[in-house]
Design an enzyme around this catalytic site. Structure first.
Site, PDB file in Angstrom:
ATOM      1  N   ASP A  32       0.861  -1.184   0.000  1.00  0.00           N
ATOM      2  CA  ASP A  32       0.000   0.000   0.000  1.00  0.00           C
ATOM      3  C   ASP A  32       0.900   1.237   0.000  1.00  0.00           C
ATOM      4  OD1 ASP A  32      -3.254   0.117   0.863  1.00  0.00           O
ATOM      5  OD2 ASP A  32      -2.145   2.004   0.893  1.00  0.00           O
ATOM      6  N   THR A 123     -13.086  -3.736  -8.590  1.00  0.00           N
ATOM      7  CA  THR A 123     -14.282  -3.700  -9.446  1.00  0.00           C
ATOM      8  C   THR A 123     -14.092  -2.619 -10.493  1.00  0.00           C
ATOM      9  OG1 THR A 123     -15.632  -4.467  -7.624  1.00  0.00           O
ATOM     10  CG2 THR A 123     -16.789  -3.390  -9.432  1.00  0.00           C
ATOM     11  N   GLU A 153     -14.096 -10.000  -7.233  1.00  0.00           N
ATOM     12  CA  GLU A 153     -14.242 -10.426  -5.840  1.00  0.00           C
ATOM     13  C   GLU A 153     -15.686 -10.224  -5.396  1.00  0.00           C
ATOM     14  OE1 GLU A 153     -11.826 -11.749  -3.630  1.00  0.00           O
ATOM     15  OE2 GLU A 153     -13.817 -12.046  -2.779  1.00  0.00           O
ATOM     16  N   PHE A 154     -16.244 -11.209  -4.691  1.00  0.00           N
ATOM     17  CA  PHE A 154     -17.655 -11.109  -4.303  1.00  0.00           C
ATOM     18  C   PHE A 154     -17.855 -11.072  -2.787  1.00  0.00           C
ATOM     19  CE2 PHE A 154     -17.446 -13.227  -8.434  1.00  0.00           C
ATOM     20  CZ  PHE A 154     -18.283 -12.412  -9.183  1.00  0.00           C
ATOM     21  N   ARG A 156     -18.400 -10.061   1.120  1.00  0.00           N
ATOM     22  CA  ARG A 156     -19.213  -9.040   1.791  1.00  0.00           C
ATOM     23  C   ARG A 156     -18.483  -8.530   3.022  1.00  0.00           C
ATOM     24  NH1 ARG A 156     -24.158 -12.850   2.922  1.00  0.00           N
ATOM     25  NH2 ARG A 156     -22.329 -14.169   3.184  1.00  0.00           N
ATOM     26  N   GLU A 157     -18.630  -7.263   3.296  1.00  0.00           N
ATOM     27  CA  GLU A 157     -18.063  -6.707   4.516  1.00  0.00           C
ATOM     28  C   GLU A 157     -18.754  -7.353   5.710  1.00  0.00           C
ATOM     29  OE1 GLU A 157     -18.080  -2.463   4.656  1.00  0.00           O
ATOM     30  OE2 GLU A 157     -17.391  -2.303   2.585  1.00  0.00           O
ATOM     31  N   LYS A 206     -19.499  -9.244 -12.228  1.00  0.00           N
ATOM     32  CA  LYS A 206     -19.446  -8.560 -10.928  1.00  0.00           C
ATOM     33  C   LYS A 206     -20.546  -7.494 -10.832  1.00  0.00           C
ATOM     34  CE  LYS A 206     -18.004  -6.607  -7.182  1.00  0.00           C
ATOM     35  NZ  LYS A 206     -17.779  -7.107  -5.878  1.00  0.00           N
ATOM     36  N   LEU A 252     -34.254 -10.646   0.470  1.00  0.00           N
ATOM     37  CA  LEU A 252     -35.652 -10.230   0.435  1.00  0.00           C
ATOM     38  C   LEU A 252     -36.045  -9.661   1.791  1.00  0.00           C
ATOM     39  CD1 LEU A 252     -37.345 -13.119  -1.612  1.00  0.00           C
ATOM     40  CD2 LEU A 252     -36.838 -10.792  -2.372  1.00  0.00           C
ATOM     41  N   CYS A 262     -20.344  -0.786  -1.990  1.00  0.00           N
ATOM     42  CA  CYS A 262     -20.444  -1.509  -3.270  1.00  0.00           C
ATOM     43  C   CYS A 262     -21.742  -1.258  -4.028  1.00  0.00           C
ATOM     44  CB  CYS A 262     -20.257  -2.996  -3.039  1.00  0.00           C
ATOM     45  SG  CYS A 262     -18.569  -3.399  -2.610  1.00  0.00           S
TER      46      CYS A 262
END
Ligand code: UDX
Length: 436
Positions: A32, A123, A153-154, A156-157, A206, A252, A262
């Site tokens: 980084d 993304t 990449e899929f 979730r936080e 994505k 749902l 995202c």
């Protein structure tokens, strides 16, 4: 076969996937440009709130499979696989800011020698892999041989580590089978189905996945609004719909809509992608519009519940865009609080972990922040739930009732049972469920 990886960018995607690749035995260097962040990571101090991640970083640092550095050149030179996982924020017009991706590519290009694979995890809009390949070609040494692969990449936080070890699928977009096979092999320990396709399709998968999930949420939120008008219960409607395998029960859950880093960004970006090729993606436009209106609708209901909003005190329970994260980016709670403060409402805000990031965005004008939910509701004229944290679902409701000036609870995430709330003597307003 164990690989040597450089992962450029230590945001959610880079940090979690880099650490998980180390956990399954690869040699990973995470890079980084933020020196302070890297110094903290070298001590296993995690800059984000993500369950399970710290333990994993600590173990892999200790066992020498994971390193953190600002030395991009050193990391890339040693690596066989170079992952680009830098940020792709939104531009003011909803498009994608590719500045960080291009800057990383320009630093990688002169270091390309033989057979490196450049893997894009950020993304990015359709056509990026192809564009990066020609950018790298322009700036790489003449005889460099490399491939550019898309590998979205899929995760979730809040459940990023779990999602990585239990991923539904691996999507690999590549112009060459050999490169795709190598990335597929890297993912073997995660035992997930692999889809190999062209790079443009991988890039679009994505966006399509996020847009479809966002559409499910906006759809059920509109159903909830309809349920309110006809006296039906959206939870039963969702349950009945979800029993159809073609629909499925997930995403749902009616509420005050989606937020985060995202869905809002990626739906806007996909709209732009379509606009750029003269295609009007009507469904997606509505998905975004419904999500915005859902926040406004809830704010309106709160204002109606407070007889005289100006000078009233409202407790807000939950600030992050969803539970198990301190991320408040595009969180519905923040927009709703802004509307209420404008009306002269005094807000008492509680969240188990997101007070600091929320305060840095909202400021202190008209808002007090509380680390204890009971202190936040004490003397309040109403309380409103914005995030379905376990800490909020498990509140002692009797105590809450006693502490409040007026026992009005507006539940933006349907955390409680209307019958139980009525029994406790609350005026209880939730989303798409009849009040009792
Ligand atoms: C999402 C995607 O799920 C993930 O695959 C992608 O890589 C990144 O974007 P994330 O933003 O971490 O992940 O959160 P997610 O759990 O998907 O929830 C997004 C938002 O939708 C939250 O604000 C959540 O509260 C809301 N939501 C979700 C609902 O309102 N109803 C639902 O039924 C599900």
């Amino acid at each position: 076969m164990r690989e040597t990886l450089a992962v450029i960018g230590t945001g959610y995607v880079g940090l979690v996937s880099g650490t998980c690749f180390a956990e399954v035995g690869n040699q990973v260097t995470c890079v980084d440009i933020d020196e302070y962040k890297i110094k903290r990571l070298q001590q296993a101090e995690i800059p984000i709130y993500e369950p399970g991640l710290e333990e994993l970083v600590r173990r892999n640092l200790g066992e020498g499979r994971l390193r953190f550095t600002t030395d991009l050149e050193g990391a890339v030179e040693q690596a066989e696989l170079v992952f680009i996982a830098v940020g792709t924020p939104s531009l003011p017009d909803g498009g994608v800011d590719m500045g960080q991706v291009k800057a990383a590519a320009l630093r990688i290009a002169p270091l390309l020698g033989r057979d490196k694979l450049i893997v894009i995890k950020s993304t990015v809009p359709v056509g990026t892999a192809r564009m990066l390949e020609s950018l790298l070609r322009q700036h790489a040494p003449q005889h460099a041989s490399f491939e550019v692969v898309s590998n979205p990449e899929f995760l979730r936080e809040g459940s990023a580590v779990r999602d990585t070890f239990h991923m539904d699928r691996v999507v690999i977009g590549s112009a060459r089978q050999k490169a795709a096979d190598r990335i597929a092999k890297l993912h073997e320990p995660f035992a997930a189905p692999v889809l190999i396709t062209d790079r443009e399709s991988a890039e679009l998968i994505k966006y399509a996945s996020n847009a479809f999930l966002a559409a499910k949420i906006s759809f059920i939120n509109e159903m909830a609004n309809l349920c309110d008008k006809v006296g039906a219960n959206v939870e039963s409607v969702a349950e009945g719909m979800g029993m159809d395998h073609r629909i499925g029960p997930h995403f749902l859950q009616a509420g005050i809509g989606y937020g985060g880093s995202c869905f809002p960004k990626d739906t806007q970006a996909q709209l732009r992608i379509a606009e750029n090729v003269d295609y009007d993606f009507k469904i997606l436009r509505s998905v975004i519009e419904v999500n915005r209106l859902q926040r406004e609708l809830f704010a309106k209901r709160i204002i109606e519940a407070l007889d005289t909003p100006k000078g009233s005190t409202l407790a807000i329970l939950g600030l992050s865009f969803k539970p198990n994260t301190d991320d408040v980016r595009d969180a519905p709670a923040l927009d709703i609080i802004r509307i209420l403060v404008e009306q002269g409402v005094h807000v008492h805000a509680y969240d188990p972990v997101a007070l600091v990031p929320a305060a840095s965005r909202l400021g202190h004008q008209g808002i007090s922040y509380f680390t204890d939910p009971y202190e936040a509701v004490a003397g309040a004229d109403a309380a409103a739930v914005m995030t379905e944290w376990q800490q909020i679902k498990r509140l002692d409701l009797q105590r809450l009732h006693m502490l409040m000036n007026r026992p009005i609870l507006l539940d933006g995430r349907n955390c409680f049972s209307p019958a139980a709330m009525a029994q406790l003597g609350f005026e209880y307003i939730s989303i798409g469920r009849p009040s009792i």
